[in-house]
Design an enzyme around this catalytic site. Structure first.
Site, PDB file in Angstrom:
ATOM      1  N   ASP A  56      49.277  51.310  37.306  1.00  0.00           N
ATOM      2  CA  ASP A  56      50.082  50.460  36.431  1.00  0.00           C
ATOM      3  C   ASP A  56      51.541  50.473  36.902  1.00  0.00           C
ATOM      4  O   ASP A  56      52.161  51.537  36.969  1.00  0.00           O
ATOM      5  CB  ASP A  56      49.978  51.008  34.997  1.00  0.00           C
ATOM      6  CG  ASP A  56      50.836  50.219  34.028  1.00  0.00           C
ATOM      7  OD1 ASP A  56      51.275  49.103  34.382  1.00  0.00           O
ATOM      8  OD2 ASP A  56      51.064  50.719  32.905  1.00  0.00           O
TER       9      ASP A  56
ATOM     10  N   ASP B 161      52.582  49.021  30.931  1.00  0.00           N
ATOM     11  CA  ASP B 161      51.881  48.499  29.750  1.00  0.00           C
ATOM     12  C   ASP B 161      50.493  49.120  29.575  1.00  0.00           C
ATOM     13  O   ASP B 161      49.731  48.715  28.701  1.00  0.00           O
ATOM     14  CB  ASP B 161      51.793  46.960  29.799  1.00  0.00           C
ATOM     15  CG  ASP B 161      50.899  46.465  30.930  1.00  0.00           C
ATOM     16  OD1 ASP B 161      50.415  47.295  31.721  1.00  0.00           O
ATOM     17  OD2 ASP B 161      50.692  45.239  31.021  1.00  0.00           O
TER      18      ASP B 161
ATOM     19  N   ASP C 193      48.024  46.879  37.686  1.00  0.00           N
ATOM     20  CA  ASP C 193      48.539  45.543  38.001  1.00  0.00           C
ATOM     21  C   ASP C 193      48.940  45.446  39.472  1.00  0.00           C
ATOM     22  O   ASP C 193      48.837  46.424  40.233  1.00  0.00           O
ATOM     23  CB  ASP C 193      49.717  45.192  37.084  1.00  0.00           C
ATOM     24  CG  ASP C 193      50.777  46.276  37.063  1.00  0.00           C
ATOM     25  OD1 ASP C 193      50.980  46.919  38.108  1.00  0.00           O
ATOM     26  OD2 ASP C 193      51.392  46.500  35.999  1.00  0.00           O
TER      27      ASP C 193
ATOM     28  N   ASP D 285      38.423  38.781  45.636  1.00  0.00           N
ATOM     29  CA  ASP D 285      37.105  38.609  45.041  1.00  0.00           C
ATOM     30  C   ASP D 285      37.040  37.190  44.489  1.00  0.00           C
ATOM     31  O   ASP D 285      37.838  36.816  43.620  1.00  0.00           O
ATOM     32  CB  ASP D 285      36.951  39.636  43.912  1.00  0.00           C
ATOM     33  CG  ASP D 285      35.534  40.109  43.749  1.00  0.00           C
ATOM     34  OD1 ASP D 285      34.627  39.273  43.875  1.00  0.00           O
ATOM     35  OD2 ASP D 285      35.348  41.307  43.479  1.00  0.00           O
TER      36      ASP D 285
ATOM     37  N   ASP E  37      31.559  36.779  45.261  1.00  0.00           N
ATOM     38  CA  ASP E  37      30.862  37.455  44.170  1.00  0.00           C
ATOM     39  C   ASP E  37      29.525  36.794  43.862  1.00  0.00           C
ATOM     40  O   ASP E  37      29.430  35.562  43.801  1.00  0.00           O
ATOM     41  CB  ASP E  37      31.742  37.399  42.911  1.00  0.00           C
ATOM     42  CG  ASP E  37      31.079  38.046  41.719  1.00  0.00           C
ATOM     43  OD1 ASP E  37      30.835  39.260  41.782  1.00  0.00           O
ATOM     44  OD2 ASP E  37      30.794  37.332  40.737  1.00  0.00           O
TER      45      ASP E  37
ATOM     46  N   GLU F 271      28.202  39.208  48.276  1.00  0.00           N
ATOM     47  CA  GLU F 271      27.402  40.174  47.516  1.00  0.00           C
ATOM     48  C   GLU F 271      26.010  39.580  47.333  1.00  0.00           C
ATOM     49  O   GLU F 271      25.853  38.601  46.606  1.00  0.00           O
ATOM     50  CB  GLU F 271      28.054  40.433  46.156  1.00  0.00           C
ATOM     51  CG  GLU F 271      27.312  41.478  45.368  1.00  0.00           C
ATOM     52  CD  GLU F 271      27.525  41.379  43.858  1.00  0.00           C
ATOM     53  OE1 GLU F 271      27.392  42.394  43.196  1.00  0.00           O
ATOM     54  OE2 GLU F 271      27.804  40.267  43.363  1.00  0.00           O
TER      55      GLU F 271
ATOM     56  N   HIS G 193      32.605  49.076  42.257  1.00  0.00           N
ATOM     57  CA  HIS G 193      32.937  49.063  40.832  1.00  0.00           C
ATOM     58  C   HIS G 193      31.710  48.815  39.946  1.00  0.00           C
ATOM     59  O   HIS G 193      31.827  48.826  38.729  1.00  0.00           O
ATOM     60  CB  HIS G 193      33.972  47.966  40.588  1.00  0.00           C
ATOM     61  CG  HIS G 193      33.393  46.607  40.872  1.00  0.00           C
ATOM     62  ND1 HIS G 193      33.040  46.214  42.146  1.00  0.00           N
ATOM     63  CD2 HIS G 193      33.043  45.593  40.053  1.00  0.00           C
ATOM     64  CE1 HIS G 193      32.510  45.005  42.091  1.00  0.00           C
ATOM     65  NE2 HIS G 193      32.509  44.596  40.824  1.00  0.00           N
ATOM     66  N   ASP G 194      30.559  48.542  40.539  1.00  0.00           N
ATOM     67  CA  ASP G 194      29.335  48.295  39.761  1.00  0.00           C
ATOM     68  C   ASP G 194      28.392  49.494  39.735  1.00  0.00           C
ATOM     69  O   ASP G 194      27.284  49.394  39.205  1.00  0.00           O
ATOM     70  CB  ASP G 194      28.571  47.103  40.346  1.00  0.00           C
ATOM     71  CG  ASP G 194      29.255  45.778  40.057  1.00  0.00           C
ATOM     72  OD1 ASP G 194      29.954  45.682  39.027  1.00  0.00           O
ATOM     73  OD2 ASP G 194      29.101  44.853  40.863  1.00  0.00           O
TER      74      ASP G 194
HETATM   75  C1  GLC Z   1      29.086  40.900  40.537  1.00  0.00           C
HETATM   76  C2  GLC Z   1      30.243  41.823  40.235  1.00  0.00           C
HETATM   77  C3  GLC Z   1      30.072  42.399  38.867  1.00  0.00           C
HETATM   78  C4  GLC Z   1      30.043  41.272  37.870  1.00  0.00           C
HETATM   79  C5  GLC Z   1      29.024  40.198  38.256  1.00  0.00           C
HETATM   80  C6  GLC Z   1      29.268  38.942  37.512  1.00  0.00           C
HETATM   81  O1  GLC Z   1      27.884  41.557  40.555  1.00  0.00           O
HETATM   82  O2  GLC Z   1      30.354  42.804  41.225  1.00  0.00           O
HETATM   83  O3  GLC Z   1      31.058  43.322  38.543  1.00  0.00           O
HETATM   84  O4  GLC Z   1      29.736  41.761  36.600  1.00  0.00           O
HETATM   85  O5  GLC Z   1      29.089  39.863  39.623  1.00  0.00           O
HETATM   86  O6  GLC Z   1      30.371  38.255  38.023  1.00  0.00           O
END
Ligand code: GLC
Length: 575
Positions: free
Chosen positions: A30, A34, A38, A107, A212, A270, A347-348
């Site tokens: 951050d 806040d 960011d 992304d 994505d 992805e 992150h998933d």
């Molecule tokens: C991809 C992203 C994930 C998101 C999904 C929908 O799998 O990595 O975080 O929830 O797409 O956009």
């Protein structure tokens, strides 16, 4: 165009000389106090990233969004989400990163918009609008006085793929949350909107895109019922209906022709779990493909944790043989034909240290996992925080996971199936993607140094107080962080990179159930040996060791051609 990477060669396939780093902007740093990460925060840590040795960032979505799915629900592709900063901040981030020899891919969410995107609002307001044809609207099925969704498909977030509009007969299609309506890529006008957006960012200076959910752009538009077995709500999880379908490749070839091929950019899609290595070449074959690399999920859940609510902790064990088979198969299929990424988690996923490593052997296992990944053929990606050994959380109630809409829906569905909150919490502590979305731990101080204000994101993992933070790691010469830095420096040396990209590669002792070991054979031979177990194991080795380039224990036990490997012991050797 403002490409301005002074300190780097402008090599064509620059990703073959890159070590990537994945930033989840909400929880990285951050910059304005806040309580939310960011762009200013990212800018303030660019020196840290450069010193770590990474030269490519993938930044998760930063566009305007109501944040139903943390930015993957975009309401305006042209504007930076005010919670992350301004368009000017983004420009500054690009410039500052480029000055440091770091490229940035953003992304790009193409499969859906937010329901708050002006296109979707217009589509709802005016059934005759052009925007209406950007989405999938269908009539529901009437059964007596009930109205049912147009078909029985289930989406990725545990619900029907259809959302009824008010109490009308109309439904719209969404494979993720109901606030993320899918767009219709068979519509050429819609495609042009995305091509324009991509051009805009390439002109601004971005170095490429992580595309994505790209596997889902084409759907089975017959929308016929699936005949797979249904769940207790009559829904079928038949993802083939909206994954890797033939038309998808036409769309992406057009995208390449019209946009990607005109810029020195890197595109990585992805494609998830539903694709074989062979089929992935349709995307990423250097000669005939449409994008540069694809992320598959085959190495992400090799421990039986996915869907493991009924399993005990001791049933979750890394399937080392399966992991090697999968890595080998992807390598054998792609080498010399396609580039590929290397990553343990993003992150998933839950944290790799908790998946395949061990918090008991935090430093040893973090180093072993990284060494294994870093020296394989491909473009390595580090997920933020892995370089300091961040691990899964230990939350106490399902509600702690509710900032993630996927988890929130899953909790509702598990409760409906009769699981109690204790079971659900235990399970989510093991598998939830929130594990990877807690604030980055910078110091032992206030809010782990993530913000000067009050953290407004997911609860911080308490282990920042026990040394799992950047500052403590910097001050310890034997830390994970210092090991990462040295290892990346080795990895990026032209000599080693060249060997990795171009040599013959083979796994050693494929049938060893506890150890991952491989060799690059070239003018010099480079070997990685890594134990994936929290107990002692042995590894026979018949080459003469010429140099130990990396090692995570103080001494070597090698006797009569057998290494004694202590928990998660790893080597990078020249032989
Ligand atoms: C991809 C992203 C994930 C998101 C999904 C929908 O799998 O990595 O975080 O929830 O797409 O956009």
């Amino acid at each position: 165009m403002t490409h301005n990477i002074e300190s780097m060669d402008n090599v064509g396939r620059f990703w073959n000389e890159s070590v990537g780093y994945i930033i989840y902007p909400e929880t990285f740093k951050d910059g304005n106090g806040d309580g939310v990460g960011d762009l200013l925060g990212i800018i303030s840590e660019l020196d840290y990233l450069r010193d770590l040795g990474v030269n490519l960032l993938w930044i998760c979505p930063i566009f305007s969004s109501p944040m139903d799915d943390n930015g993957y629900d975009v309401s305006d592709y042209m504007t930076i989400n005010p919670m992350y900063g301004t368009n000017e901040d983004f420009k500054k981030l690009l410039d500052e990163a480029h000055k440091r020899g770091i490229r940035i891919i953003i992304d790009f969410v193409l499969n859906h918009t937010s329901d708050e995107h002006p296109w979707f609002k217009k589509a709802l307001e005016d059934p005759n609008s052009e925007e209406r044809s950007y989405y999938f609207f269908r009539k529901g099925r009437r059964e007596g006085d009930k109205i049912l969704p147009p078909n029985n498909w289930k989406g990725f977030f545990s619900t029907s793929v259809w959302k009824q509009i008010g109490d009308s007969d109309d439904f719209y299609f969404h494979i993720f949350s109901e606030k993320m309506p899918d767009v219709d890529w068979s519509n050429p006008k819609l495609r042009q909107r995305y091509f324009d957006t991509a051009r805009h960012y390439l002109e601004l200076g971005v170095d490429g895109f992580r595309l994505d959910a790209v596997a889902h752009l084409a759907k089975d538009t017959s929308f016929e019922n699936s005949s797979l077995p249904c769940d207790e709500n009559g829904l079928c999880y038949d993802t083939d209906r909206f994954s890797n379908r033939p038309e998808l490749f036409d769309y992406l070839h057009e995208f390449k022709r019209e946009v990607f091929s005109k810029y020195p950019c890197f595109t990585i899609g992805e494609v998830g779990g539903g694709i074989s290595a062979e089929k992935s070449l349709l995307f990423s074959d250097r000669e005939t493909g449409c994008i540069d690399e694809v992320f598959n999920f085959d190495t992400a859940w090799c421990n039986g944790a996915y869907g493991s609510i009924d399993k005990k902790d001791d049933e979750i064990k890394t399937d080392v043989l399966g992991l090697k088979r999968s890595l080998k198969h992807w390598y054998d299929t792609c080498h010399a034909r396609a580039d590929m990424p290397l990553y343990w988690c993003n992150h998933d996923h839950p944290r790799v240290l908790s998946q395949y490593g061990s918090t008991q052997y935090r430093a040893e296992s973090a180093k072993a996992l990284f060494t294994t990944l870093l020296f394989m053929y491909g473009t390595p990606f580090i997920y933020q925080g892995d370089e300091i050994g961040m691990s899964n959380v230990n939350y106490t109630r399902p509600e702690d996971f509710f900032r993630d809409v996927g988890n929130k829906n899953e909790v509702a569905s598990l409760r409906a199936r009769g699981y109690n909150d204790e079971q659900i919490t235990h399970y989510l502590n093991r598998v939830s993607r929130v594990n990877a979305r807690t604030p980055m731990q910078w110091t032992r101080g206030h809010e782990a140094g993530f913000t000067e204000g009050e953290n407004k994101t997911n609860k911080i993992n308490d282990n920042y107080l026990e040394g799992v933070n950047v500052l403590d790691e910097m001050n310890n010469p034997w830390s994970i962080l210092n090991f990462y830095q040295y290892a990346i420096w080795k990895r990026r040396s032209p000599e080693i990179n060249n060997l990795i990209q171009n040599s013959r590669f083979q796994f050693l002792d494929m049938n060893h159930p506890d150890v991952v070991a491989y060799m690059h054979e070239g003018s010099e031979n480079l070997v990685v040996i890594a134990s994936f177990r929290p107990y002692q194991t042995y590894f026979s080795f018949y080459w003469a060791v010429r140099d130990v380039l990396l090692h995570n224990y103080a001494d070597v036990i090698l006797q009569d051609h057998v290494f004694t490997l202590r928990p998660f012991e790893c080597f990078l050797l020249k032989v």
